[in-house]
Design an enzyme around this catalytic site. Sequence first.
Site, PDB file in Angstrom:
ATOM      1  N   GLU A  33       0.866  -1.186   0.000  1.00 60.87           N
ATOM      2  CA  GLU A  33       0.000   0.000   0.000  1.00 60.87           C
ATOM      3  C   GLU A  33       0.901   1.234   0.000  1.00 60.87           C
ATOM      4  O   GLU A  33       1.834   1.333   0.796  1.00 60.87           O
ATOM      5  CB  GLU A  33      -0.916  -0.032   1.239  1.00 60.87           C
ATOM      6  CG  GLU A  33      -1.689   1.250   1.530  1.00 60.87           C
ATOM      7  CD  GLU A  33      -2.580   1.730   0.368  1.00 60.87           C
ATOM      8  OE1 GLU A  33      -3.496   1.022  -0.016  1.00 60.87           O
ATOM      9  OE2 GLU A  33      -2.310   2.846  -0.149  1.00 60.87           O
ATOM     10  N   GLY A  38      -6.386   1.290   4.711  1.00 61.47           N
ATOM     11  CA  GLY A  38      -7.774   1.767   4.865  1.00 61.47           C
ATOM     12  C   GLY A  38      -8.338   2.286   3.560  1.00 61.47           C
ATOM     13  O   GLY A  38      -9.556   2.401   3.404  1.00 61.47           O
ATOM     14  N   CYS A  41     -11.925   4.427   1.451  1.00 57.82           N
ATOM     15  CA  CYS A  41     -13.011   4.350   2.437  1.00 57.82           C
ATOM     16  C   CYS A  41     -12.656   5.008   3.772  1.00 57.82           C
ATOM     17  O   CYS A  41     -13.344   5.914   4.226  1.00 57.82           O
ATOM     18  CB  CYS A  41     -13.352   2.879   2.635  1.00 57.82           C
ATOM     19  SG  CYS A  41     -14.489   2.575   3.972  1.00 57.82           S
ATOM     20  N   GLY A 185     -22.452  17.390 -10.477  1.00 59.48           N
ATOM     21  CA  GLY A 185     -22.830  15.986 -10.288  1.00 59.48           C
ATOM     22  C   GLY A 185     -23.679  15.844  -9.048  1.00 59.48           C
ATOM     23  O   GLY A 185     -23.201  16.066  -7.930  1.00 59.48           O
ATOM     24  N   HIS A 446     -41.437  -1.572  20.093  1.00 61.24           N
ATOM     25  CA  HIS A 446     -42.192  -0.314  20.004  1.00 61.24           C
ATOM     26  C   HIS A 446     -41.646   0.679  21.026  1.00 61.24           C
ATOM     27  O   HIS A 446     -41.380   0.295  22.146  1.00 61.24           O
ATOM     28  CB  HIS A 446     -43.665  -0.579  20.303  1.00 61.24           C
ATOM     29  CG  HIS A 446     -44.486   0.687  20.331  1.00 61.24           C
ATOM     30  ND1 HIS A 446     -44.866   1.332  19.177  1.00 61.24           N
ATOM     31  CD2 HIS A 446     -44.967   1.412  21.378  1.00 61.24           C
ATOM     32  CE1 HIS A 446     -45.557   2.414  19.502  1.00 61.24           C
ATOM     33  NE2 HIS A 446     -45.629   2.490  20.839  1.00 61.24           N
TER      34      HIS A 446
HETATM   35  P1  FAD Z   1      -9.773   1.702  -2.302  1.00 61.98           P
HETATM   36  O1  FAD Z   1     -10.448   1.952  -1.015  1.00 61.98           O
HETATM   37  O2  FAD Z   1      -9.758   2.807  -3.306  1.00 61.98           O
HETATM   38  O3  FAD Z   1      -8.282   1.282  -1.953  1.00 61.98           O
HETATM   39  C1  FAD Z   1      -7.314   1.075  -2.933  1.00 61.98           C
HETATM   40  C2  FAD Z   1      -5.958   1.289  -2.311  1.00 61.98           C
HETATM   41  O4  FAD Z   1      -4.980   0.842  -3.215  1.00 61.98           O
HETATM   42  C3  FAD Z   1      -5.628   2.745  -2.017  1.00 61.98           C
HETATM   43  O5  FAD Z   1      -5.314   2.884  -0.646  1.00 61.98           O
HETATM   44  C4  FAD Z   1      -4.422   3.069  -2.906  1.00 61.98           C
HETATM   45  O6  FAD Z   1      -3.508   3.929  -2.283  1.00 61.98           O
HETATM   46  C5  FAD Z   1      -3.839   1.683  -3.110  1.00 61.98           C
HETATM   47  N1  FAD Z   1      -3.080   1.515  -4.362  1.00 61.98           N
HETATM   48  C6  FAD Z   1      -3.548   1.662  -5.627  1.00 61.98           C
HETATM   49  N2  FAD Z   1      -2.591   1.366  -6.517  1.00 61.98           N
HETATM   50  C7  FAD Z   1      -1.500   1.023  -5.788  1.00 61.98           C
HETATM   51  C8  FAD Z   1      -0.178   0.607  -6.147  1.00 61.98           C
HETATM   52  N3  FAD Z   1       0.194   0.456  -7.418  1.00 61.98           N
HETATM   53  N4  FAD Z   1       0.697   0.355  -5.151  1.00 61.98           N
HETATM   54  C9  FAD Z   1       0.332   0.493  -3.848  1.00 61.98           C
HETATM   55  N5  FAD Z   1      -0.891   0.864  -3.464  1.00 61.98           N
HETATM   56  C10 FAD Z   1      -1.799   1.119  -4.425  1.00 61.98           C
HETATM   57  N6  FAD Z   1     -18.748   3.321  -0.083  1.00 61.98           N
HETATM   58  C11 FAD Z   1     -19.654   2.821   0.778  1.00 61.98           C
HETATM   59  O7  FAD Z   1     -19.907   1.605   0.762  1.00 61.98           O
HETATM   60  N7  FAD Z   1     -20.288   3.621   1.698  1.00 61.98           N
HETATM   61  C12 FAD Z   1     -20.048   4.947   1.770  1.00 61.98           C
HETATM   62  O8  FAD Z   1     -20.636   5.637   2.606  1.00 61.98           O
HETATM   63  C13 FAD Z   1     -19.101   5.513   0.870  1.00 61.98           C
HETATM   64  N8  FAD Z   1     -18.814   6.823   0.918  1.00 61.98           N
HETATM   65  C14 FAD Z   1     -17.863   7.340   0.072  1.00 61.98           C
HETATM   66  C15 FAD Z   1     -17.590   8.696   0.148  1.00 61.98           C
HETATM   67  C16 FAD Z   1     -16.642   9.249  -0.692  1.00 61.98           C
HETATM   68  C17 FAD Z   1     -16.346  10.725  -0.604  1.00 61.98           C
HETATM   69  C18 FAD Z   1     -15.939   8.415  -1.617  1.00 61.98           C
HETATM   70  C19 FAD Z   1     -14.889   8.991  -2.518  1.00 61.98           C
HETATM   71  C20 FAD Z   1     -16.204   7.065  -1.700  1.00 61.98           C
HETATM   72  C21 FAD Z   1     -17.178   6.517  -0.857  1.00 61.98           C
HETATM   73  N9  FAD Z   1     -17.505   5.151  -0.903  1.00 61.98           N
HETATM   74  C22 FAD Z   1     -18.455   4.647  -0.060  1.00 61.98           C
HETATM   75  C23 FAD Z   1     -16.834   4.233  -1.855  1.00 61.98           C
HETATM   76  C24 FAD Z   1     -15.742   3.414  -1.135  1.00 61.98           C
HETATM   77  O9  FAD Z   1     -14.806   4.291  -0.549  1.00 61.98           O
HETATM   78  C25 FAD Z   1     -15.068   2.489  -2.125  1.00 61.98           C
HETATM   79  O10 FAD Z   1     -16.030   1.687  -2.774  1.00 61.98           O
HETATM   80  C26 FAD Z   1     -14.059   1.576  -1.435  1.00 61.98           C
HETATM   81  O11 FAD Z   1     -13.078   2.308  -0.750  1.00 61.98           O
HETATM   82  C27 FAD Z   1     -13.398   0.654  -2.457  1.00 61.98           C
HETATM   83  O12 FAD Z   1     -12.478  -0.166  -1.812  1.00 61.98           O
HETATM   84  P2  FAD Z   1     -11.243  -0.809  -2.607  1.00 61.98           P
HETATM   85  O13 FAD Z   1     -10.527  -1.641  -1.602  1.00 61.98           O
HETATM   86  O14 FAD Z   1     -11.713  -1.433  -3.846  1.00 61.98           O
HETATM   87  O15 FAD Z   1     -10.350   0.434  -3.060  1.00 61.98           O
HETATM   88  P1  NAD Z   2     -22.222   9.126  -8.958  1.00 56.70           P
HETATM   89  O1  NAD Z   2     -22.131   8.193 -10.090  1.00 56.70           O
HETATM   90  O2  NAD Z   2     -22.968   8.717  -7.742  1.00 56.70           O
HETATM   91  O3  NAD Z   2     -22.877  10.507  -9.448  1.00 56.70           O
HETATM   92  C1  NAD Z   2     -22.344  11.255 -10.493  1.00 56.70           C
HETATM   93  C2  NAD Z   2     -23.426  12.189 -10.998  1.00 56.70           C
HETATM   94  O4  NAD Z   2     -22.811  13.132 -11.865  1.00 56.70           O
HETATM   95  C3  NAD Z   2     -24.528  11.492 -11.785  1.00 56.70           C
HETATM   96  O5  NAD Z   2     -25.779  11.902 -11.300  1.00 56.70           O
HETATM   97  C4  NAD Z   2     -24.275  11.951 -13.232  1.00 56.70           C
HETATM   98  O6  NAD Z   2     -25.478  12.049 -13.979  1.00 56.70           O
HETATM   99  C5  NAD Z   2     -23.648  13.310 -13.003  1.00 56.70           C
HETATM  100  N1  NAD Z   2     -22.765  13.778 -14.071  1.00 56.70           N
HETATM  101  C6  NAD Z   2     -21.859  13.073 -14.784  1.00 56.70           C
HETATM  102  N2  NAD Z   2     -21.183  13.879 -15.629  1.00 56.70           N
HETATM  103  C7  NAD Z   2     -21.659  15.134 -15.433  1.00 56.70           C
HETATM  104  C8  NAD Z   2     -21.340  16.403 -15.989  1.00 56.70           C
HETATM  105  N3  NAD Z   2     -20.371  16.544 -16.889  1.00 56.70           N
HETATM  106  N4  NAD Z   2     -22.046  17.482 -15.566  1.00 56.70           N
HETATM  107  C9  NAD Z   2     -23.022  17.349 -14.634  1.00 56.70           C
HETATM  108  N5  NAD Z   2     -23.348  16.174 -14.067  1.00 56.70           N
HETATM  109  C10 NAD Z   2     -22.674  15.080 -14.454  1.00 56.70           C
HETATM  110  O7  NAD Z   2     -20.699   9.522  -8.609  1.00 56.70           O
HETATM  111  P2  NAD Z   2     -20.044  10.224  -7.346  1.00 56.70           P
HETATM  112  O8  NAD Z   2     -21.062  10.990  -6.582  1.00 56.70           O
HETATM  113  O9  NAD Z   2     -18.837  10.887  -7.834  1.00 56.70           O
HETATM  114  O10 NAD Z   2     -19.619   8.988  -6.456  1.00 56.70           O
HETATM  115  C11 NAD Z   2     -18.706   8.034  -7.001  1.00 56.70           C
HETATM  116  C12 NAD Z   2     -18.974   6.667  -6.429  1.00 56.70           C
HETATM  117  O11 NAD Z   2     -18.496   6.600  -5.090  1.00 56.70           O
HETATM  118  C13 NAD Z   2     -20.453   6.287  -6.328  1.00 56.70           C
HETATM  119  O12 NAD Z   2     -20.954   5.810  -7.538  1.00 56.70           O
HETATM  120  C14 NAD Z   2     -20.424   5.238  -5.279  1.00 56.70           C
HETATM  121  O13 NAD Z   2     -20.033   4.023  -5.859  1.00 56.70           O
HETATM  122  C15 NAD Z   2     -19.324   5.724  -4.343  1.00 56.70           C
HETATM  123  N6  NAD Z   2     -19.918   6.470  -3.203  1.00 56.70           N
HETATM  124  C16 NAD Z   2     -20.790   5.813  -2.383  1.00 56.70           C
HETATM  125  C17 NAD Z   2     -21.353   6.484  -1.314  1.00 56.70           C
HETATM  126  C18 NAD Z   2     -22.300   5.733  -0.412  1.00 56.70           C
HETATM  127  O14 NAD Z   2     -22.354   4.518  -0.505  1.00 56.70           O
HETATM  128  N7  NAD Z   2     -23.021   6.398   0.453  1.00 56.70           N
HETATM  129  C19 NAD Z   2     -21.049   7.801  -1.071  1.00 56.70           C
HETATM  130  C20 NAD Z   2     -20.167   8.449  -1.921  1.00 56.70           C
HETATM  131  C21 NAD Z   2     -19.604   7.764  -2.985  1.00 56.70           C
END
Ligand code: FAD
Ligand code: NAD
Length: 467
Positions: A33, A38, A41, A185, A446
């Site tokens: 990593e 972490g 996420c 978005g 309840h």
């Molecule tokens: P990641 O969590 O992206 O981890 C990949 C890791 O690989 C990273 O730490 C990176 O540094 C490492 N890595 C990559 N390439 C290399 C390399 N070549 N060498 C060494 N290390 C490397 N999902 C939910 O289910 N609930 C939520 O509420 C939610 N909220 C979110 C809010 C935001 C703002 C964002 C951006 C995402 C959210 N997500 C949520 C999505 C969630 O974070 C991802 O689906 C999840 O982290 C994916 O896990 P992963 O293990 O596939 O990858």
């Molecule tokens: P998203 O796919 O949820 O939403 C992107 C939005 O942007 C869509 O409604 C799309 O129609 C719009 N869009 C795309 N191109 C555009 C443009 N050029 N101009 C205006 N609107 C445009 O993507 P996100 O909000 O970036 O989140 C990314 C991913 O991260 C999610 O799909 C989800 O997998 C994960 N995520 C999950 C949670 C959760 O589980 N609570 C929270 C945050 C992120």
Amino acid sequence: MQSCTLLIIGGGPGGYVAAIRAAQLGISTTLIESENVGGTCLNVGCIPSKALIHAAQEFHKLTGYSADSPLGIQVQSPRIDIARTVAWKDGIVGRLTGGVAALLKKNGVHVIKGWARIIDGKTVEVAAAPGDDADVVLRIACEHLLLATGSQPVELPFMPFGGPVISSTQALSPAVLPQSLAVVGAGYIGLELGMAYSRLGVQVSLIEAQDRILPAYDADLVKPVQTAVRKLGISLHLSCSVLGMNEKGSALRLKTSQGDESELPVEQVMVAVGRRARVTGFGLESLMLDMDGTVIQVDDQCRTSMRNVWAIGDVAGEPMLAHRAMAQGEMVAEIISGKQRRFVPASIPAVCFTDPEIVVSGLSPDEAKRAGIDCISASFPFSANGRAMTLDANDGFVRVVARRDNHLIVGWQAVGSGVSELSAAFSQSLEMGARLEDVAGTIHAHPSLGEAVQEAALRALGHALHI
Ligand code: FAD
Ligand code: NAD
């Protein structure tokens, strides 16, 4: 040259869970990593966003109390010290990432901090940093290679991140709050963080290409969120695209689907138009794996097209959710240890942490119809639920979808305050093959929001009690 049985690239929820489970099963495991363990996420995704959302909700609640609160609570001009809020959020992130590092160590996973570069399906180099010219620290040979490299925010080519244009990562750690924020978005991130910023007192505008917010969810579920968005005073620009910043960098240029152009004066712009799998910059091309568009193609055991090369989580496509990545990681570790596993969940629940929250598990009525399943569906509104009233949160409903012939439940949806916690009951009922009668016949405490779950099932059977 070191060697191990399982080499994992990426320590996000997919990679670190796979590593812990593999080590528990006695597999010699190395995890590479480049950042803190972490992944997205814990560091810049699920956890920090939910911390900021909570702080914003608390602050906004107090702001509401300073007016004429029906609860009789009066508060004088609440203020927020955003630097302390961010420090509190960082503390939670630090505790969780530190906890994961400790779990990896306790279970005997060999964690290497560095950038992995694939040489072939059984050999990986570790460099100090990304980039072709970075010094190679080490070479590792493995029997199984697990790709868990996650995803990155999509950048708009004409409006790259930098200056006033930020991604969710910067939005989670504001040094000071901007006066105004345009969010491009209106999906998960746009709505979750856009509403949080609005509750923190920032003037927020949402720009969405589709004709409604949260287009991935069905319209009925989104309605209460849309009401809350309007109540907050967030301005909505639907069916609208962005053309870039103006020359001074002080306004965002917009274009409607009818072709009308305008400028929206704004201090900061958060681009949240989706995330893309991280498939470049670490030699993945050399494996020539079959791709499914821009993500790595996997089968129902997360095997790629190359023997003993596996892919899980965001790099292996939608839904890009942490709990899917974790479930796949655990499964791959078990398959490598010799267990028989397949990834065929009855449901991967999804929650949108707006306020009100949305939760979906299994099929919606429309999805069931499209799948050719003859279904009945029924909803129960929180306006008829005592607990929702005592929480001053009557908006929203729970909906159940079940087969008409045998009442097998195929889906649940809910929107309302705090409904994310219902996702466990929803998914358990789907995995356990519950029928409407099972849920209707279960005594629910309840007063609780969960009573709306039982009542939705009763209503689908034609004999709801409280409506
Ligand atoms: P990641 O969590 O992206 O981890 C990949 C890791 O690989 C990273 O730490 C990176 O540094 C490492 N890595 C990559 N390439 C290399 C390399 N070549 N060498 C060494 N290390 C490397 N999902 C939910 O289910 N609930 C939520 O509420 C939610 N909220 C979110 C809010 C935001 C703002 C964002 C951006 C995402 C959210 N997500 C949520 C999505 C969630 O974070 C991802 O689906 C999840 O982290 C994916 O896990 P992963 O293990 O596939 O990858
Ligand atoms: P998203 O796919 O949820 O939403 C992107 C939005 O942007 C869509 O409604 C799309 O129609 C719009 N869009 C795309 N191109 C555009 C443009 N050029 N101009 C205006 N609107 C445009 O993507 P996100 O909000 O970036 O989140 C990314 C991913 O991260 C999610 O799909 C989800 O997998 C994960 N995520 C999950 C949670 C959760 O589980 N609570 C929270 C945050 C992120």
